[in-house]
Design a protein around this motif. Structure first.
Motif, PDB file in Angstrom:
ATOM      1  N   VAL A 262      44.472  45.199  39.055  1.00 52.17           N
ATOM      2  CA  VAL A 262      45.416  45.553  40.089  1.00 52.17           C
ATOM      3  C   VAL A 262      44.408  46.033  41.329  1.00 52.17           C
ATOM      4  N   PHE A 263      44.926  45.490  42.645  1.00 51.13           N
ATOM      5  CA  PHE A 263      44.209  45.954  43.674  1.00 51.13           C
ATOM      6  C   PHE A 263      45.147  47.066  44.352  1.00 51.13           C
ATOM      7  N   HIS A 264      44.701  48.358  44.717  1.00 48.36           N
ATOM      8  CA  HIS A 264      45.364  49.354  45.332  1.00 48.36           C
ATOM      9  C   HIS A 264      45.237  49.075  46.862  1.00 48.36           C
TER      10      HIS A 264
ATOM     11  N   LYS B  88      50.702  48.233  45.644  1.00 47.35           N
ATOM     12  CA  LYS B  88      49.660  47.647  44.958  1.00 47.35           C
ATOM     13  C   LYS B  88      49.755  46.388  44.584  1.00 47.35           C
ATOM     14  N   ASN B  89      48.763  45.630  44.233  1.00 45.24           N
ATOM     15  CA  ASN B  89      48.866  43.987  44.298  1.00 45.24           C
ATOM     16  C   ASN B  89      48.370  43.656  42.732  1.00 45.24           C
ATOM     17  N   VAL B  90      49.382  43.238  41.843  1.00 43.92           N
ATOM     18  CA  VAL B  90      48.762  42.923  40.629  1.00 43.92           C
ATOM     19  C   VAL B  90      48.399  41.451  40.636  1.00 43.92           C
TER      20      VAL B  90
ATOM     21  N   GLY C 240      46.769  26.690  40.514  1.00 47.35           N
ATOM     22  CA  GLY C 240      47.745  27.585  41.280  1.00 47.35           C
ATOM     23  C   GLY C 240      47.735  27.933  42.608  1.00 47.35           C
ATOM     24  N   HIS C 241      48.725  28.214  43.211  1.00 44.78           N
ATOM     25  CA  HIS C 241      48.712  28.027  44.689  1.00 44.78           C
ATOM     26  C   HIS C 241      47.734  29.176  45.258  1.00 44.78           C
ATOM     27  N   ASN C 242      47.563  29.231  46.624  1.00 46.05           N
ATOM     28  CA  ASN C 242      46.833  30.247  47.335  1.00 46.05           C
ATOM     29  C   ASN C 242      47.335  31.724  47.040  1.00 46.05           C
ATOM     30  N   GLY C 243      46.441  32.491  46.450  1.00 48.88           N
ATOM     31  CA  GLY C 243      46.870  33.688  46.123  1.00 48.88           C
ATOM     32  C   GLY C 243      47.319  33.881  44.614  1.00 48.88           C
ATOM     33  N   ALA C 244      47.407  32.979  44.000  1.00 45.29           N
ATOM     34  CA  ALA C 244      47.803  32.958  42.650  1.00 45.29           C
ATOM     35  C   ALA C 244      47.023  34.033  41.595  1.00 45.29           C
ATOM     36  N   GLY C 245      45.835  34.301  41.930  1.00 45.52           N
ATOM     37  CA  GLY C 245      45.067  35.097  41.233  1.00 45.52           C
ATOM     38  C   GLY C 245      43.693  34.281  40.491  1.00 45.52           C
ATOM     39  N   LYS C 246      43.487  32.901  40.988  1.00 45.63           N
ATOM     40  CA  LYS C 246      42.602  32.579  40.163  1.00 45.63           C
ATOM     41  C   LYS C 246      40.815  33.125  40.524  1.00 45.63           C
ATOM     42  N   THR C 247      40.883  33.252  41.799  1.00 48.42           N
ATOM     43  CA  THR C 247      39.361  33.776  42.005  1.00 48.42           C
ATOM     44  C   THR C 247      39.287  35.206  41.423  1.00 48.42           C
ATOM     45  N   THR C 248      40.040  36.107  41.631  1.00 44.97           N
ATOM     46  CA  THR C 248      40.080  37.132  40.887  1.00 44.97           C
ATOM     47  C   THR C 248      39.766  37.052  39.477  1.00 44.97           C
ATOM     48  N   LEU C 249      40.121  36.208  38.980  1.00 41.65           N
ATOM     49  CA  LEU C 249      39.836  35.999  37.159  1.00 41.65           C
ATOM     50  C   LEU C 249      38.553  35.588  37.253  1.00 41.65           C
TER      51      LEU C 249
HETATM   52  N1  ATP Z   1      39.366  42.809  47.089  1.00 45.81           N
HETATM   53  C1  ATP Z   1      40.709  42.737  47.226  1.00 45.81           C
HETATM   54  N2  ATP Z   1      41.388  43.733  47.817  1.00 45.81           N
HETATM   55  C2  ATP Z   1      42.651  43.439  47.782  1.00 45.81           C
HETATM   56  N3  ATP Z   1      43.490  42.476  47.133  1.00 45.81           N
HETATM   57  C3  ATP Z   1      42.935  41.553  46.958  1.00 45.81           C
HETATM   58  C4  ATP Z   1      41.318  41.335  46.926  1.00 45.81           C
HETATM   59  N4  ATP Z   1      41.049  40.354  46.501  1.00 45.81           N
HETATM   60  C5  ATP Z   1      42.171  39.394  46.311  1.00 45.81           C
HETATM   61  N5  ATP Z   1      42.991  40.216  46.339  1.00 45.81           N
HETATM   62  C6  ATP Z   1      44.720  39.803  46.303  1.00 45.81           C
HETATM   63  O1  ATP Z   1      44.828  39.414  44.968  1.00 45.81           O
HETATM   64  C7  ATP Z   1      45.544  38.259  44.931  1.00 45.81           C
HETATM   65  C8  ATP Z   1      45.088  36.926  44.150  1.00 45.81           C
HETATM   66  O2  ATP Z   1      43.986  36.742  45.095  1.00 45.81           O
HETATM   67  P1  ATP Z   1      43.172  35.634  44.658  1.00 45.81           P
HETATM   68  O3  ATP Z   1      41.921  35.214  45.614  1.00 45.81           O
HETATM   69  O4  ATP Z   1      42.505  36.051  43.174  1.00 45.81           O
HETATM   70  O5  ATP Z   1      43.952  34.051  44.700  1.00 45.81           O
HETATM   71  P2  ATP Z   1      43.401  32.672  44.111  1.00 45.81           P
HETATM   72  O6  ATP Z   1      44.204  31.978  43.594  1.00 45.81           O
HETATM   73  O7  ATP Z   1      42.227  32.723  44.135  1.00 45.81           O
HETATM   74  O8  ATP Z   1      43.770  32.116  45.746  1.00 45.81           O
HETATM   75  P3  ATP Z   1      43.042  30.720  46.563  1.00 45.81           P
HETATM   76  O9  ATP Z   1      43.502  29.768  46.174  1.00 45.81           O
HETATM   77  O10 ATP Z   1      43.739  30.890  48.098  1.00 45.81           O
HETATM   78  O11 ATP Z   1      41.726  31.149  46.585  1.00 45.81           O
HETATM   79  C9  ATP Z   1      46.247  37.860  46.525  1.00 45.81           C
HETATM   80  O12 ATP Z   1      47.310  38.507  46.777  1.00 45.81           O
HETATM   81  C10 ATP Z   1      44.976  38.646  47.379  1.00 45.81           C
HETATM   82  O13 ATP Z   1      45.403  38.985  48.632  1.00 45.81           O
END
Ligand code: ATP
Length: 318
Positions: free
Chosen positions: A11-13, A19-21, A40-49
């Motif tokens: 979760v990003f606060h 907050k953003n899960v 997954g679409h943009n913002g799906a959460g792939k890079t966070t994972l």
């Molecule tokens: N450091 C951060 N602080 C706050 N929110 C973040 C941070 N990093 C990512 N997010 C949010 O977390 C969510 C998932 O982002 P993420 O970059 O993981 O998506 P993604 O699937 O990799 O997207 P893309 O295909 O566009 O790269 C998005 O809503 C993004 O705005």
């Protein structure tokens, strides 16, 4: 098993209470020699994972194990086992592809590094012509290929490729998929992060579709496609992307991407759909069309646009 992700939530606060899960209870495993597509679409959460797999971010809940060892407890362990091609273009500065790839090979393998591997890789990708060109003078596609070579010259147990084929021409894309398959034959597992579902479908052994931080479905391509098993799909190439065509009322999840118009249909509507498409072709609005069984792209679009129509592998509504 190389990677074991269990119940990972991140979760990003934001300001105040917001907050953003970004990852919500993610669970999956990846085995040796497997290509696993994370779609997954943009913002799906792939890079966070991915950042949590690499130990760059720590999960709020759950854990990630690489070869049995927790990443949260040892991020150095994660980085030694993984190689990554990031989504963003690498900045090579004045380094040539040959120098950049050799540098990474030496850093990862030390004295065991064989320079011949660079030549072989460049040959496999047909990029030898640019081997000694300064980074600043390279096209976007060749820079992307160089970043790919940097990720795979001394591959880790887990190779993470984020949109590796962006900007790469179709011929070299096919060479790149061959190199990826070779990596898995040598024992590495590959995570392919992409929006390009059609391309991924041909390459992956298993796939997970992510949306809004959750995994909506995962399995091998036929398991995922079985969510829409009794469907067909039609794809039309419109004369240009500005044409606005009214789709028939039996069309399911119609969507247009540039001049590509696609929808799913019940098999009983095949002949009416062909008549409809032929009529548009006769009027010059459509250049050509093709009917085929559903693809992962159809499942992806339906799952991420309209929920409720599909059932998971246990027959429960998604
Ligand atoms: N450091 C951060 N602080 C706050 N929110 C973040 C941070 N990093 C990512 N997010 C949010 O977390 C969510 C998932 O982002 P993420 O970059 O993981 O998506 P993604 O699937 O990799 O997207 P893309 O295909 O566009 O790269 C998005 O809503 C993004 O705005």
């Amino acid at each position: 098993m190389i990677l074991d992700i269990k119940g990972v939530t991140k979760v990003f606060h934001g300001k105040g209470e917001s907050k953003n899960v970004a990852n919500d209870n993610i669970t999956f495993t990846i085995n040796k020699g497997e290509i696993f597509g994370l779609l997954g679409h943009n913002g799906a959460g792939k890079t966070t994972l991915v950042n949590q797999i690499l130990g760059l971010l720590t999960p709020d809940h759950g854990d990630i194990h690489l070869l049995g060892k927790s990443v949260t407890q040892s991020s150095a362990h994660a980085r030694s086992l993984c190689s990554i091609q990031p989504q963003s273009q690498v900045s090579l500065g004045l380094l040539t592809p040959k120098q950049a790839v050799t540098l990474i090979g030496k850093m990862r393998m030390g004295k065991k590094f064989e320079p011949k591997r660079v030549e072989a890789l460049f040959e496999a990708l047909d990029m030898g012509a640019w081997a000694n060109t300064e980074g600043e003078k390279l096209s976007g596609g060749v820079r992307r290929l160089t970043a790919f070579c940097m990720a795979v010259i001394a591959p880790g147990e887990l190779v993470i490729l984020d949109e590796p084929t962006n900007d790469v021409d179709p011929v070299r894309r096919s060479y790149l998929w061959q190199v990826i398959r070779e990596l898995t034959k040598n024992g590495s597992a590959v995570i392919l992060v992409t929006h390009n579902v059609l391309e991924a479908e041909k390459a992956v052994d298993r796939v997970a579709i992510m949306d809004k931080g959750k995994i909506l479905t995962q399995g091998n391509p036929s398991e995922v496609k079985s969510l829409v098993e009794d469907r067909m799909r039609i794809e039309l190439s419109l004369e240009n992307e500005f044409i606005n065509i009214e789709v028939p009322d039996w069309s399911l999840s119609p969507h247009q991407n540039g001049s590509r118009l696609i929808f799913s249909l019940d098999p009983s509507k095949v002949s009416s759909t062909i008549d409809w498409a032929k009529n548009l072709t006769d009027k010059g609005l459509v250049i050509d069309y093709s009917l085929s069984p559903t693809t992962i792209e159809d499942v992806y679009i339906e799952l991420t646009s309209k929920r409720g129509k599909f059932r998971n592998e246990y027959g429960q509504p998604l």
